[in-house]
Design a protein around this motif. Structure first.
Motif, PDB file in Angstrom:
ATOM      1  N   UNK B  12       0.826  -1.204   0.000  1.00 15.06           N
ATOM      2  CA  UNK B  12       0.000   0.000   0.000  1.00 15.06           C
ATOM      3  C   UNK B  12       0.859   1.251   0.000  1.00 15.06           C
ATOM      4  N   UNK B  13       0.620   2.156  -0.967  1.00 12.19           N
ATOM      5  CA  UNK B  13       1.428   3.371  -1.115  1.00 12.19           C
ATOM      6  C   UNK B  13       0.644   4.624  -0.749  1.00 12.19           C
ATOM      7  N   UNK B  14      -0.296   4.477   0.172  1.00 15.25           N
ATOM      8  CA  UNK B  14      -1.080   5.624   0.612  1.00 15.25           C
ATOM      9  C   UNK B  14      -0.395   6.388   1.729  1.00 15.25           C
ATOM     10  N   UNK B  15      -1.208   7.076   2.529  1.00 10.98           N
ATOM     11  CA  UNK B  15      -0.685   7.965   3.578  1.00 10.98           C
ATOM     12  C   UNK B  15       0.319   7.258   4.477  1.00 10.98           C
ATOM     13  N   UNK B  16      -0.030   6.081   4.962  1.00 10.40           N
ATOM     14  CA  UNK B  16       0.825   5.418   5.953  1.00 10.40           C
ATOM     15  C   UNK B  16       1.979   4.678   5.286  1.00 10.40           C
ATOM     16  N   UNK B  34       4.486  -2.150  -2.702  1.00 10.42           N
ATOM     17  CA  UNK B  34       3.579  -2.583  -3.774  1.00 10.42           C
ATOM     18  C   UNK B  34       2.250  -1.851  -3.647  1.00 10.42           C
ATOM     19  N   UNK B  35       1.771  -1.356  -4.774  1.00 10.74           N
ATOM     20  CA  UNK B  35       0.532  -0.584  -4.793  1.00 10.74           C
ATOM     21  C   UNK B  35      -0.361  -1.122  -5.918  1.00 10.74           C
ATOM     22  N   UNK B  36      -1.634  -1.349  -5.592  1.00 16.56           N
ATOM     23  CA  UNK B  36      -2.510  -1.936  -6.614  1.00 16.56           C
ATOM     24  C   UNK B  36      -2.886  -0.948  -7.725  1.00 16.56           C
ATOM     25  N   UNK B  37      -2.773   0.350  -7.432  1.00 14.31           N
ATOM     26  CA  UNK B  37      -3.057   1.353  -8.449  1.00 14.31           C
ATOM     27  C   UNK B  37      -1.786   1.946  -9.021  1.00 14.31           C
ATOM     28  N   UNK B 229      13.832   3.920  -2.184  1.00 14.37           N
ATOM     29  CA  UNK B 229      12.717   2.982  -2.042  1.00 14.37           C
ATOM     30  C   UNK B 229      12.247   2.552  -3.431  1.00 14.37           C
ATOM     31  N   UNK B 230      11.948   1.280  -3.582  1.00 11.68           N
ATOM     32  CA  UNK B 230      11.440   0.758  -4.853  1.00 11.68           C
ATOM     33  C   UNK B 230       9.910   0.691  -4.774  1.00 11.68           C
ATOM     34  N   UNK B 231       9.250   1.353  -5.707  1.00  8.46           N
ATOM     35  CA  UNK B 231       7.784   1.365  -5.716  1.00  8.46           C
ATOM     36  C   UNK B 231       7.281   0.622  -6.941  1.00  8.46           C
ATOM     37  N   UNK B 232       6.536  -0.443  -6.708  1.00  6.76           N
ATOM     38  CA  UNK B 232       5.966  -1.219  -7.821  1.00  6.76           C
ATOM     39  C   UNK B 232       4.468  -0.945  -7.883  1.00  6.76           C
ATOM     40  N   UNK B 233       4.035  -0.323  -8.975  1.00  8.70           N
ATOM     41  CA  UNK B 233       2.620   0.021  -9.109  1.00  8.70           C
ATOM     42  C   UNK B 233       1.864  -1.070  -9.862  1.00  8.70           C
ATOM     43  N   UNK B 234       0.554  -0.978  -9.780  1.00  7.10           N
ATOM     44  CA  UNK B 234      -0.341  -1.924 -10.460  1.00  7.10           C
ATOM     45  C   UNK B 234      -0.027  -3.371 -10.099  1.00  7.10           C
ATOM     46  N   UNK B 235       0.292  -3.588  -8.848  1.00  9.65           N
ATOM     47  CA  UNK B 235       0.516  -4.927  -8.313  1.00  9.65           C
ATOM     48  C   UNK B 235      -0.451  -5.144  -7.156  1.00  9.65           C
ATOM     49  N   UNK B 236      -1.331  -6.083  -7.300  1.00 10.37           N
ATOM     50  CA  UNK B 236      -2.353  -6.312  -6.264  1.00 10.37           C
ATOM     51  C   UNK B 236      -2.005  -7.558  -5.455  1.00 10.37           C
ATOM     52  N   UNK B 237      -1.783  -7.358  -4.177  1.00  6.56           N
ATOM     53  CA  UNK B 237      -1.421  -8.469  -3.297  1.00  6.56           C
ATOM     54  C   UNK B 237      -2.671  -9.270  -2.937  1.00  6.56           C
ATOM     55  N   UNK B 238      -2.549 -10.582  -3.113  1.00  9.94           N
ATOM     56  CA  UNK B 238      -3.672 -11.469  -2.778  1.00  9.94           C
ATOM     57  C   UNK B 238      -3.562 -11.984  -1.350  1.00  9.94           C
TER      58      UNK B 238
END
Lengths: 158, 534
Positions: B12-16, B34-37, B229-238
């Protein structure tokens, strides 16, 4: 009149339907009379719908057809041939029975009208997007906080 | 195929998640988020366009069920009078938040001791205070020092203009002898750290074209990325995976093409908000955790708090230009914030005074209320209602209740087939009494300020922004999901940093507290690196 009479072209209404629409739009928002605010019929309402809200077009045709049918049955005339007072009575009668449909139409008319350049100018607003110029707002008077300061701390000690 | 193992994986790449990533980057460890959006672009926000009012109603809708983007997951909230709103992407819901940024009070961490309700937090205001300050600095919080409703705090930037409407409502507050103060805002009132200051575009909750609203994508993320920091977008954790020793080993996720992949990690941090976090934990079932990961307490998904919200509009004779300025940030009052034994409810509420409506919203809402008619009276009625209204919002403290919950829906799934969250939520009797009191006081305020007409919108349905309490912190493993520094009681290398941690909800917008908590947990991880899993 049935919904299948819609003409699927760049101009999605027949000339008769367009005349009824213009009369209806002027009942919803007439011009202000002092020249400042145009009437809604002066907007390109159909262009707005075709561009941004094409899903509403069949609903618009439903409204227009209901008006045409009601004018024919109650006055034996075209809606555009009856006087404004009778037009208003007729439409108000339909609004009471088809409220949701007319409310949706009204919202679309408001949305089209209140983003038109002439309307913006009439309201004293610049016809432009908010960005990048932005807006000036008054700073406000922070001296009004003096009574709050004078009452002192109010946070609850733990 | 598993990718390279990383030291820390933040989901999650939101506020927290952004705040935790930025802080943990100090360690030099390999931090991946990892961020789903994906990223949103300022150039696409509604206020770039001439038809911005129409666009904002369609683009970036706050309800994921209406928005329905590929990056969203549906939420079954039919059994809740408050619908969940959020945003899934880099910056999370801060992309669409209004940036009202009040801190909690010292008393908010001690409600059991002070008022005999709910539970105390395992930490207190003064432990969190340095992290509030750090967060203020990164965000560039604007506000006025000296608010007597708080212990001393120094804010980096001067307040957002309260404008003419602030003067009017301020005089109303003064007439009643009530507390009020310019709002703390996560909006830079002037140029700050390479970003240009606020230019009063208006609808902060449609995304800020100027970049002056300090959503996590423009505040924390550029700094975190610069720190490696490495940010991976469009990855949805199951799901989060575990080994035989009950330690988290990483995650299984879907990439943008829908391929199932695995990412190994030494430490997993969950930052998916108070709905997404319990959803992920409950979906991470195994023989060791048949009821969901880290859920031996049975409290994952319980105690959901949503902040019931009431809105009342007052209309004034003078032109206030209230349609201009940052919509959600003007002034606040904490006059009724604390428990008063003479009232018939526990705890209290905050008053958030927000700005008026732009032209189309004025016309449509006025028509719906019956204030702005068709016909010859239209223009005069519009003139009386445009730029003349002041909005009074009420945020009541929602106390935790076990039956208010997030579970997994048995039928509904997202685009990757992952079960959707299901919300079961009722507004408590205490909250109803508070709302009733707040309505009376809102009206009293608007009348004192001179409103000629008042309209009560009532409790708002699409107001479920504040998603709190569903994996709460505490010292007792039987009564909490994580310990006093955010580590799971059950899984020693699993941490939570979002609003799920909250023991109680306080009576104000929670984002600054969420971010301060994320910084606090990250700092605890850094301080305990040598014995992190003991």
């Amino acid at each position: 009149m049935t919904d299948d009479k819609i003409i699927q072209t760049d101009h999605p209404l027949s000339e008769d339907q367009k005349s009824v629409l213009d009369a209806l739009l002027n009942l919803i928002i007439p011009s202000s009379g002092d020249g400042r605010m145009p009437g809604a019929a002066e907007m390109d309402f159909l262009g707005y719908l075709v561009g941004d809200e094409s899903g509403f077009l069949p609903k618009l045709v439903q409204v227009l057809n209901a008006i045409v049918d009601a004018a024919d049955s109650s006055h034996g005339k075209s809606f555009t041939e009856i006087n404004e007072s009778d037009q208003l009575d007729l439409v108000n009668s339909l609004r009471s029975s088809k409220g949701e449909l007319f409310n949706r139409l009204t919202n679309q008319v408001m949305a089209c009208y209140y983003q038109d350049d002439r309307v913006m100018r009439g309201l004293g607003l610049e016809p432009r997007p908010p960005f990048p110029k932005g807006n000036q707002v008054d700073e406000g008077d922070l001296s009004l906080l003096e009574p709050v300061r004078q009452r002192g701390e109010i946070w609850r000690k733990v | 195929m598993a990718d390279e193992i990383v030291d820390v994986l933040i989901i999650g790449a939101g506020a927290s998640g952004a705040a935790a990533a930025w802080s943990l980057a100090d360690t030099g460890m390999h931090i991946m988020c990892m961020e789903q959006g994906g990223w949103t672009r300022q150039s696409e926000y509604a206020t770039n366009f001439r038809n911005w009012e129409v666009r904002r109603g369609k683009q970036l809708q706050s309800s994921p069920n209406i928005r329905g983007l590929k990056t969203d997951y549906p939420i079954n909230d039919k059994e809740s009078p408050i619908s969940i709103v959020n945003f899934n992407g880099v910056g999370g819901s801060t992309v669409l938040f209004s940036a009202h940024f009040p801190r909690f009070h010292p008393s908010d961490f001690r409600v059991k001791t002070l008022d005999g309700v709910a539970d105390d937090w395992p930490i207190d205001y003064f432990q969190l205070e340095p992290y509030y300050q750090e967060n203020d600095r990164i965000i560039g919080v604007s506000g006025l020092d000296g608010d007597p409703a708080y212990p001393d705090k120094k804010l980096p930037l001067p307040p957002i203009p309260i404008s003419k409407m602030g003067n009017v409502i301020g005089r109303g507050f003064n007439k009643l002898g009530w507390h009020w103060w310019p709002s703390d805002a996560a909006i830079i009132s002037q140029a700050y750290e390479g970003r240009e200051g606020c230019i009063n575009l208006g609808p902060c909750n449609s995304g800020c074209s100027q970049g002056a609203k300090s959503s996590a994508d423009v505040s924390y993320w550029p700094l975190a990325l610069r720190k490696g920091v490495e940010l991976k977008t469009n990855c949805r954790v199951r799901e989060i995976t575990i080994n035989d020793q009950g330690m988290a080993t990483g995650v299984i996720y879907y990439d943008d093409e829908g391929n199932e992949r695995e990412q190994k990690a030494e430490v997993v941090i969950v930052a998916c908000n108070g709905v997404g976090t319990p959803r992920l934990l409950l979906n991470s079932r195994s023989s060791q955790f048949p009821d969901g990961l880290a859920n031996r307490s049975g409290l994952v998904g319980k105690n959901l708090m949503l902040h019931p919200w009431n809105v009342m509009d007052g209309f004034f004779d003078e032109g206030l230009e209230s349609h201009l300025g940052p919509q959600g940030s003007c002034v606040l009052s904490q006059q009724f914030y604390e428990t008063d034994p003479t009232r018939d409810f526990d705890r209290g509420y905050g008053i958030q005074v927000t700005r008026g409506s732009p032209p189309i919203a004025t016309a449509i809402n006025g028509y719906a209320r019956g204030d702005i008619p068709w016909g010859r009276g239209h223009h005069e009625a519009f003139r009386k209602h445009f730029g003349t209204n002041i909005s009074v919002s009420i945020c009541i403290e929602d106390l935790p209740e076990l039956h208010n919950s997030v579970t997994l829906d048995s039928d509904l799934t997202d685009g990757n087939g992952i079960p959707a969250p299901r919300i079961n939520y009722r507004i408590s009797e205490n909250s109803q009494k508070m709302l009733a009191h707040a309505r009376i006081k809102s009206r009293e305020l608007l009348e004192a300020a001179g409103a000629w007409k008042i309209h009560d919108h009532g409790q708002i349905q699409y107001a479920g922004w504040h998603l709190l309490g569903t994996a709460r912190m505490g010292t007792d493993p039987n009564n909490s999901v994580v310990n006093e520094w955010g580590r799971s009681h059950d899984v020693k290398n699993l941490f939570i940093v979002d609003g799920s941690l909250f023991v109680t909800s306080a009576a104000g917008n929670p984002t600054t507290t969420i971010q301060a908590l994320a910084l606090y947990v990250a700092d605890a991880i850094k301080k305990n690196l040598t014995n992190l899993f003991d």
